[in-house]
Write a protein that holds these residues in place. Structure first.
Motif: not given
Length: 325
Positions: A206-212
Protein backbone atom coordinates in the motif's frame (compact mmCIF):
# COMPACT_ATOMS: atom_id res chain seq x y z
CA UNK A 1 28.00 9.42 21.01
CA UNK A 2 26.59 6.36 19.26
CA UNK A 3 27.50 3.63 21.70
CA UNK A 4 26.50 0.07 22.57
CA UNK A 5 27.21 -1.18 26.08
CA UNK A 6 25.50 -4.56 25.98
CA UNK A 7 24.49 -7.14 23.37
CA UNK A 8 22.36 -10.24 23.85
CA UNK A 9 21.89 -12.27 20.69
CA UNK A 10 22.99 -11.94 17.11
CA UNK A 11 24.75 -13.43 14.15
CA UNK A 12 27.98 -13.35 12.18
CA UNK A 13 27.90 -12.72 8.43
CA UNK A 14 31.03 -14.50 7.18
CA UNK A 15 30.41 -13.54 3.54
CA UNK A 16 27.79 -11.85 1.36
CA UNK A 17 28.53 -13.97 -1.70
CA UNK A 18 25.91 -16.65 -2.16
CA UNK A 19 25.00 -19.39 -4.59
CA UNK A 20 21.50 -17.88 -4.80
CA UNK A 21 19.90 -14.51 -5.44
CA UNK A 22 16.72 -15.14 -3.50
CA UNK A 23 13.88 -12.67 -3.88
CA UNK A 24 13.28 -12.55 -0.11
CA UNK A 25 16.87 -11.81 0.96
CA UNK A 26 16.99 -8.73 3.17
CA UNK A 27 20.82 -8.73 3.02
CA UNK A 28 20.83 -8.68 -0.81
CA UNK A 29 23.26 -11.62 -1.00
CA UNK A 30 23.98 -13.07 -4.44
CA UNK A 31 26.67 -14.66 -6.64
CA UNK A 32 27.58 -11.15 -7.85
CA UNK A 33 29.29 -10.13 -4.61
CA UNK A 34 33.11 -10.11 -4.34
CA UNK A 35 34.55 -13.40 -3.15
CA UNK A 36 35.46 -11.98 0.28
CA UNK A 37 35.34 -14.00 3.49
CA UNK A 38 35.87 -13.07 7.12
CA UNK A 39 39.56 -13.25 8.03
CA UNK A 40 40.83 -14.97 11.18
CA UNK A 41 42.06 -11.65 12.64
CA UNK A 42 38.70 -9.95 12.05
CA UNK A 43 36.87 -12.90 13.56
CA UNK A 44 39.07 -12.76 16.65
CA UNK A 45 38.45 -9.04 17.07
CA UNK A 46 34.70 -9.42 16.66
CA UNK A 47 34.31 -12.32 19.08
CA UNK A 48 36.50 -10.58 21.63
CA UNK A 49 34.31 -7.46 21.50
CA UNK A 50 31.07 -9.45 21.58
CA UNK A 51 32.25 -11.36 24.63
CA UNK A 52 33.15 -8.09 26.39
CA UNK A 53 29.62 -6.82 25.65
CA UNK A 54 27.99 -9.82 27.27
CA UNK A 55 27.14 -11.78 24.13
CA UNK A 56 28.07 -15.40 24.84
CA UNK A 57 26.65 -17.12 21.74
CA UNK A 58 25.89 -16.30 18.10
CA UNK A 59 24.69 -17.98 14.94
CA UNK A 60 26.62 -17.87 11.66
CA UNK A 61 25.13 -16.99 8.30
CA UNK A 62 25.81 -15.24 5.02
CA UNK A 63 25.56 -15.23 2.07
CA UNK A 64 26.24 -18.92 2.11
CA UNK A 65 28.90 -19.50 4.81
CA UNK A 66 29.67 -23.04 3.67
CA UNK A 67 30.71 -22.00 0.18
CA UNK A 68 34.18 -22.00 1.73
CA UNK A 69 34.11 -24.73 4.40
CA UNK A 70 37.86 -24.43 4.92
CA UNK A 71 37.65 -20.72 5.78
CA UNK A 72 34.75 -21.07 8.19
CA UNK A 73 36.95 -23.24 10.41
CA UNK A 74 39.17 -20.23 11.15
CA UNK A 75 36.10 -18.27 12.21
CA UNK A 76 34.95 -21.13 14.43
CA UNK A 77 38.42 -21.36 15.98
CA UNK A 78 38.29 -17.65 16.85
CA UNK A 79 34.90 -18.13 18.48
CA UNK A 80 36.26 -21.04 20.49
CA UNK A 81 39.32 -19.09 21.67
CA UNK A 82 37.05 -16.26 22.85
CA UNK A 83 34.58 -18.64 24.55
CA UNK A 84 31.68 -17.67 22.29
CA UNK A 85 29.35 -20.57 21.50
CA UNK A 86 27.92 -21.19 18.02
CA UNK A 87 24.17 -21.77 18.20
CA UNK A 88 23.89 -22.93 14.59
CA UNK A 89 25.18 -22.30 11.07
CA UNK A 90 22.68 -21.25 8.40
CA UNK A 91 22.99 -23.00 5.05
CA UNK A 92 20.99 -23.39 1.85
CA UNK A 93 22.53 -26.82 1.08
CA UNK A 94 23.78 -25.70 -2.35
CA UNK A 95 27.28 -26.95 -1.54
CA UNK A 96 26.17 -30.56 -1.13
CA UNK A 97 27.76 -32.85 -3.75
CA UNK A 98 27.94 -36.36 -2.32
CA UNK A 99 27.88 -38.31 0.94
CA UNK A 100 31.63 -38.48 1.47
CA UNK A 101 32.39 -34.78 1.03
CA UNK A 102 29.33 -33.69 3.04
CA UNK A 103 30.22 -36.02 5.92
CA UNK A 104 33.77 -34.65 5.96
CA UNK A 105 32.54 -31.04 6.19
CA UNK A 106 30.03 -31.84 8.93
CA UNK A 107 32.58 -33.77 10.98
CA UNK A 108 35.00 -30.83 10.77
CA UNK A 109 32.28 -28.47 11.98
CA UNK A 110 31.54 -30.74 14.94
CA UNK A 111 35.22 -30.70 15.93
CA UNK A 112 34.91 -26.93 16.35
CA UNK A 113 31.83 -27.12 18.53
CA UNK A 114 29.05 -26.77 15.96
CA UNK A 115 26.14 -29.06 16.72
CA UNK A 116 23.30 -27.67 14.59
CA UNK A 117 22.71 -26.57 11.01
CA UNK A 118 19.78 -24.35 10.12
CA UNK A 119 18.82 -25.62 6.67
CA UNK A 120 16.66 -23.43 4.44
CA UNK A 121 13.44 -25.03 3.22
CA UNK A 122 11.26 -22.63 1.24
CA UNK A 123 10.19 -21.74 -2.32
CA UNK A 124 12.55 -18.75 -2.44
CA UNK A 125 15.64 -20.94 -2.12
CA UNK A 126 14.08 -23.63 -4.30
CA UNK A 127 14.29 -21.22 -7.25
CA UNK A 128 18.04 -21.92 -7.19
CA UNK A 129 18.62 -25.12 -5.21
CA UNK A 130 16.96 -28.46 -6.03
CA UNK A 131 15.19 -29.99 -3.05
CA UNK A 132 17.16 -33.23 -3.29
CA UNK A 133 20.22 -31.42 -1.95
CA UNK A 134 18.30 -30.30 1.13
CA UNK A 135 17.05 -33.84 1.72
CA UNK A 136 20.50 -35.34 1.21
CA UNK A 137 22.13 -32.84 3.59
CA UNK A 138 19.57 -33.63 6.27
CA UNK A 139 20.33 -37.33 5.87
CA UNK A 140 24.06 -36.56 6.15
CA UNK A 141 23.42 -34.61 9.36
CA UNK A 142 21.59 -37.61 10.78
CA UNK A 143 24.46 -39.87 9.78
CA UNK A 144 27.08 -37.85 11.68
CA UNK A 145 24.69 -36.84 14.50
CA UNK A 146 24.55 -33.17 13.57
CA UNK A 147 21.38 -31.44 14.71
CA UNK A 148 19.06 -29.87 12.14
CA UNK A 149 16.89 -26.78 12.50
CA UNK A 150 14.68 -26.95 9.37
CA UNK A 151 13.59 -23.47 8.30
CA UNK A 152 10.73 -23.90 7.63
CA UNK A 153 9.10 -27.33 7.84
CA UNK A 154 5.83 -25.62 6.96
CA UNK A 155 7.08 -25.56 3.35
CA UNK A 156 8.24 -29.18 3.16
CA UNK A 157 5.06 -30.49 1.57
CA UNK A 158 5.04 -27.62 -0.94
CA UNK A 159 8.56 -28.34 -2.16
CA UNK A 160 8.01 -32.09 -2.06
CA UNK A 161 5.05 -31.76 -4.42
CA UNK A 162 7.45 -30.57 -7.14
CA UNK A 163 10.21 -32.48 -8.96
CA UNK A 164 13.03 -32.47 -6.39
CA UNK A 165 15.77 -32.97 -9.00
CA UNK A 166 15.57 -29.40 -10.30
CA UNK A 167 14.86 -25.86 -9.10
CA UNK A 168 11.42 -24.28 -9.53
CA UNK A 169 10.47 -20.65 -10.04
CA UNK A 170 7.92 -18.86 -7.90
CA UNK A 171 5.71 -18.67 -10.98
CA UNK A 172 5.70 -22.47 -11.10
CA UNK A 173 4.51 -22.53 -7.51
CA UNK A 174 1.75 -20.07 -8.37
CA UNK A 175 0.61 -22.23 -11.30
CA UNK A 176 0.66 -25.35 -9.15
CA UNK A 177 -0.93 -24.00 -5.95
CA UNK A 178 -2.88 -21.00 -7.27
CA UNK A 179 -2.16 -17.29 -7.66
CA UNK A 180 -2.90 -16.54 -4.00
CA UNK A 181 0.13 -18.64 -3.09
CA UNK A 182 2.61 -15.85 -3.80
CA UNK A 183 0.55 -13.34 -1.80
CA UNK A 184 0.59 -15.63 1.24
CA UNK A 185 4.33 -16.38 1.11
CA UNK A 186 5.64 -13.32 3.02
CA UNK A 187 3.34 -13.92 5.99
CA UNK A 188 3.96 -17.67 6.04
CA UNK A 189 7.71 -17.07 6.00
CA UNK A 190 7.64 -14.17 8.48
CA UNK A 191 9.46 -12.01 5.98
CA UNK A 192 11.53 -8.97 6.92
CA UNK A 193 10.68 -6.55 4.11
CA UNK A 194 14.09 -4.94 3.76
CA UNK A 195 16.79 -5.08 1.08
CA UNK A 196 15.84 -7.24 -1.90
CA UNK A 197 12.68 -8.41 -0.14
CA UNK A 198 11.43 -4.82 -0.12
CA UNK A 199 12.29 -4.48 -3.81
CA UNK A 200 10.40 -7.71 -4.56
CA UNK A 201 7.21 -6.88 -2.72
CA UNK A 202 7.07 -3.08 -3.00
CA UNK A 203 4.77 -3.13 -6.06
CA UNK A 204 2.15 -4.97 -3.96
CA UNK A 205 2.42 -2.78 -0.88
CA UNK A 206 0.00 0.00 0.00
CA UNK A 207 1.31 3.44 -0.95
CA UNK A 208 1.48 6.38 1.47
CA UNK A 209 1.94 10.10 0.67
CA UNK A 210 5.41 11.50 1.37
CA UNK A 211 4.07 14.25 3.64
CA UNK A 212 2.07 11.74 5.68
CA UNK A 213 5.18 9.64 6.26
CA UNK A 214 7.03 12.72 7.52
CA UNK A 215 4.22 13.56 9.95
CA UNK A 216 4.32 10.03 11.40
CA UNK A 217 8.12 9.92 11.60
CA UNK A 218 9.58 8.62 14.86
CA UNK A 219 13.12 7.73 15.96
CA UNK A 220 14.20 4.25 14.81
CA UNK A 221 15.59 3.02 18.11
CA UNK A 222 15.90 -0.53 16.81
CA UNK A 223 19.08 0.56 15.03
CA UNK A 224 20.93 0.19 18.31
CA UNK A 225 18.94 -2.85 19.42
CA UNK A 226 20.70 -5.55 21.40
CA UNK A 227 18.74 -8.46 19.91
CA UNK A 228 19.25 -10.15 16.53
CA UNK A 229 21.97 -7.80 15.37
CA UNK A 230 24.63 -9.00 12.92
CA UNK A 231 28.32 -8.28 12.49
CA UNK A 232 29.65 -8.79 8.99
CA UNK A 233 32.99 -9.88 7.58
CA UNK A 234 34.18 -6.26 7.39
CA UNK A 235 33.53 -5.68 11.10
CA UNK A 236 30.33 -3.70 10.56
CA UNK A 237 27.58 -3.76 13.18
CA UNK A 238 24.41 -4.32 11.13
CA UNK A 239 21.25 -3.52 13.12
CA UNK A 240 18.39 -5.99 13.22
CA UNK A 241 16.00 -3.65 11.49
CA UNK A 242 18.05 -2.17 8.64
CA UNK A 243 20.66 -4.03 6.57
CA UNK A 244 22.57 -1.47 4.52
CA UNK A 245 23.05 0.79 7.53
CA UNK A 246 26.13 0.05 9.60
CA UNK A 247 28.88 1.28 11.90
CA UNK A 248 32.13 -0.57 12.69
CA UNK A 249 31.60 -2.58 15.87
CA UNK A 250 34.91 -1.41 17.33
CA UNK A 251 33.74 2.20 17.12
CA UNK A 252 30.38 1.49 18.74
CA UNK A 253 32.24 -0.15 21.63
CA UNK A 254 33.97 3.10 22.60
CA UNK A 255 31.46 5.54 21.15
CA UNK A 256 31.11 6.49 17.49
CA UNK A 257 31.03 10.13 16.43
CA UNK A 258 27.49 11.18 15.32
CA UNK A 259 29.04 13.76 12.99
CA UNK A 260 30.87 10.99 11.15
CA UNK A 261 27.85 8.68 10.97
CA UNK A 262 25.22 11.31 10.26
CA UNK A 263 22.76 9.08 8.45
CA UNK A 264 22.73 6.41 11.14
CA UNK A 265 22.41 9.12 13.80
CA UNK A 266 19.57 10.93 12.00
CA UNK A 267 17.52 7.79 11.42
CA UNK A 268 18.02 6.55 14.96
CA UNK A 269 17.42 9.91 16.65
CA UNK A 270 14.80 11.56 14.43
CA UNK A 271 13.47 8.84 12.16
CA UNK A 272 13.06 8.92 8.41
CA UNK A 273 11.76 12.50 8.63
CA UNK A 274 15.10 13.78 9.88
CA UNK A 275 16.93 11.69 7.30
CA UNK A 276 14.73 12.99 4.46
CA UNK A 277 15.32 16.58 5.54
CA UNK A 278 19.08 16.01 5.55
CA UNK A 279 19.00 14.32 2.13
CA UNK A 280 16.93 17.08 0.54
CA UNK A 281 18.98 19.97 1.94
CA UNK A 282 22.49 18.58 1.58
CA UNK A 283 22.35 15.94 -1.13
CA UNK A 284 19.70 17.21 -3.53
CA UNK A 285 17.28 14.36 -3.01
CA UNK A 286 13.97 14.94 -4.82
CA UNK A 287 11.21 13.05 -2.99
CA UNK A 288 8.47 11.19 -4.84
CA UNK A 289 4.79 11.85 -4.19
CA UNK A 290 4.30 8.54 -2.37
CA UNK A 291 6.12 5.49 -1.04
CA UNK A 292 5.32 2.05 0.26
CA UNK A 293 5.82 3.28 3.83
CA UNK A 294 8.67 4.77 5.84
CA UNK A 295 11.14 1.95 5.12
CA UNK A 296 10.64 2.36 1.38
CA UNK A 297 11.39 6.09 1.71
CA UNK A 298 14.49 5.44 3.80
CA UNK A 299 15.77 2.80 1.40
CA UNK A 300 15.07 4.98 -1.63
CA UNK A 301 17.13 7.82 -0.16
CA UNK A 302 20.00 5.50 0.74
CA UNK A 303 19.99 3.93 -2.73
CA UNK A 304 20.00 7.40 -4.27
CA UNK A 305 23.03 8.45 -2.22
CA UNK A 306 25.03 5.30 -3.05
CA UNK A 307 23.96 4.50 -6.60
CA UNK A 308 22.97 7.83 -8.17
CA UNK A 309 25.25 10.22 -6.31
CA UNK A 310 28.05 7.69 -5.93
CA UNK A 311 28.81 8.93 -2.42
CA UNK A 312 31.21 7.05 -0.16
CA UNK A 313 29.36 7.41 3.13
CA UNK A 314 30.73 5.53 6.15
CA UNK A 315 27.36 4.35 7.49
CA UNK A 316 26.00 3.07 4.16
CA UNK A 317 28.27 0.05 4.02
CA UNK A 318 28.87 -2.24 2.32
CA UNK A 319 27.91 -0.58 -0.97
CA UNK A 320 27.21 -4.00 -2.43
CA UNK A 321 23.99 -4.08 -0.43
CA UNK A 322 22.64 -1.49 -2.83
CA UNK A 323 24.52 -2.52 -5.97
CA UNK A 324 23.38 -6.14 -5.90
CA UNK A 325 19.83 -5.74 -4.59
Amino acid sequence: MLKIGYLVSGGIITNYKCSSKCKHCCYASSPEWPDDYMTPSMADEIFSILKSLGCHSVHIGGGEPLLKPDKILDVLQAAKENNVDIEYIETNASWYRDEASADAVLKDLKKYGVHTLLISIDPYHNEYIPFWKVKALMVACSRVRMGVLPWLMDFWADLDAMDDRKPHSLDEYARFFGQDYLLQLPKRYGLNLKGRALKTYKPRMKKQPFEEILKESKPCRLLSGIYHFHVDLYGNFVPQSCPGLSIPLRELLNGADPDKYRIFYNVESFGVGGFAELAIKEYGYDPKAEYAGKCDLCYDIRSYLVLERGLDLPDLKPEGHYKYA
